[in-house]
Design an enzyme around this catalytic site. Structure first.
Site, PDB file in Angstrom:
ATOM      1  N   SER A 152       0.807  -1.218   0.000  1.00 31.14           N
ATOM      2  CA  SER A 152       0.000   0.000   0.000  1.00 31.14           C
ATOM      3  C   SER A 152       0.841   1.270   0.000  1.00 31.14           C
ATOM      4  O   SER A 152       0.417   2.293  -0.551  1.00 31.14           O
ATOM      5  CB  SER A 152      -0.963   0.005   1.189  1.00 31.14           C
ATOM      6  OG  SER A 152      -0.286  -0.295   2.386  1.00 31.14           O
ATOM      7  N   HIS A 168       2.549   4.720   4.340  1.00 34.13           N
ATOM      8  CA  HIS A 168       1.609   5.391   3.441  1.00 34.13           C
ATOM      9  C   HIS A 168       2.038   6.839   3.196  1.00 34.13           C
ATOM     10  O   HIS A 168       2.063   7.317   2.058  1.00 34.13           O
ATOM     11  CB  HIS A 168       0.204   5.403   4.047  1.00 34.13           C
ATOM     12  CG  HIS A 168      -0.453   4.064   4.069  1.00 34.13           C
ATOM     13  ND1 HIS A 168      -1.737   3.877   4.527  1.00 34.13           N
ATOM     14  CD2 HIS A 168      -0.007   2.838   3.698  1.00 34.13           C
ATOM     15  CE1 HIS A 168      -2.061   2.608   4.426  1.00 34.13           C
ATOM     16  NE2 HIS A 168      -1.020   1.956   3.938  1.00 34.13           N
TER      17      HIS A 168
END
Length: 263
Positions: free
Chosen positions: A192, A244
């Site tokens: 991610s 992230h």
């Protein structure tokens, strides 16, 4: 059904639809905006009318063969994307979706029994990127693979194989280092951070480089940022939020660079 599961399903579907939307916009921009009208010819210059011939119906086997050839040609254009997805799936299977310490210990950014960067400085350089290939659970894997398929395939076709590979390495290493340096825990993983970086790259590069031909819609940006905030608020469980953040920042920084002649 839990709220967490519902949010993941909605984001999963919305993410795929959003990326498909700006891929379609990219294809539309490549089509000419109009067609020039053909010049009129005197009647004697028109070719004589050809006798009508019945068109041969294409057998089902031949149609299937053509469809397979078309699909194979499309897949052949994104070998790096396919290799990344295959590696993630393979590691997920071998590690029983993140349950096997024997499989995962050599892939974490640091040796759990020897914290710090001793393992990397000792030559185990793969640890800088391999946490991105670790996934914990089916939804974690599926969500990341959908976005990697869309964004990785898009960028590989637009920018080339080596360019995508370079982006994944730069973003992945930055995301992994940030997560480990700030939290001091090697127990994290997932693609991610890279996905956020690729999304940030597409977002910014579409703004600074008109030749890129892809512009993220406002809806896609809102979805991306909303998901980002939900993760930071802890509504989706333990998340590698610093990965992230660093991945997104690295992608935006790389996408903001002035384009070269090739675009």
């Amino acid at each position: 059904m839990s709220l967490e599961f519902i949010i993941i399903i909605v984001a999963f579907i919305a993410g795929g639809m959003a990326v498909s939307y700006f891929q379609a916009r990219s294809a539309e921009k490549q089509e000419p905006s109009g067609h020039a009208a053909p010049e009129a010819q005197p009647p004697e210059q028109f070719p004589p009318q050809q006798p009508h011939t019945e068109q041969r119906a294409q057998p089902a086997a031949e149609r299937a063969s053509n469809d397979w050839a078309l699909a194979s040609s499309g897949l052949a254009s994104i070998p790096v994307t396919l290799a990344l997805i295959a590696a993630c799936i393979l590691i997920a299977l071998l590690s029983n979706l993140g349950q096997s310490r024997e499989v995962l210990d050599p892939l974490y950014i640091a040796d759990p029994d020897s914290p710090g960067f001793g393992a990397i400085l000792g030559g185990e350089l793969w640890r800088l990127i391999t946490p991105a290939f670790i996934h914990f659970g089916v939804m974690h894997l599926a969500f990341n693979m959908i976005w990697l398929w869309d964004l990785g395939g898009l960028l590989e076709r637009k920018k080339g194989h080596l360019s995508l590979l370079g982006l994944v390495l730069a973003i992945g290493i930055a995301a992994n280092l940030a997560q480990y340096i700030i939290t001091a825990s090697p127990y994290f993983g997932g693609m991610s951070g890279v996905v956020y970086g690729l999304l940030g790259y597409v977002w910014m590069h579409g703004r600074v480089n008109p030749r890129f031909g892809v512009i993220l819609s406002q809806q896609t940006v809102v979805i991306m940022l909303a998901w980002f905030v939900l993760c930071w608020l802890g509504m989706l469980g333990p998340i590698a939020n610093w990965a992230h953040t660093a991945g997104l920042a690295m992608g935006v920084a790389l996408g903001a660079r002035k384009p070269d002649r090739a675009g």
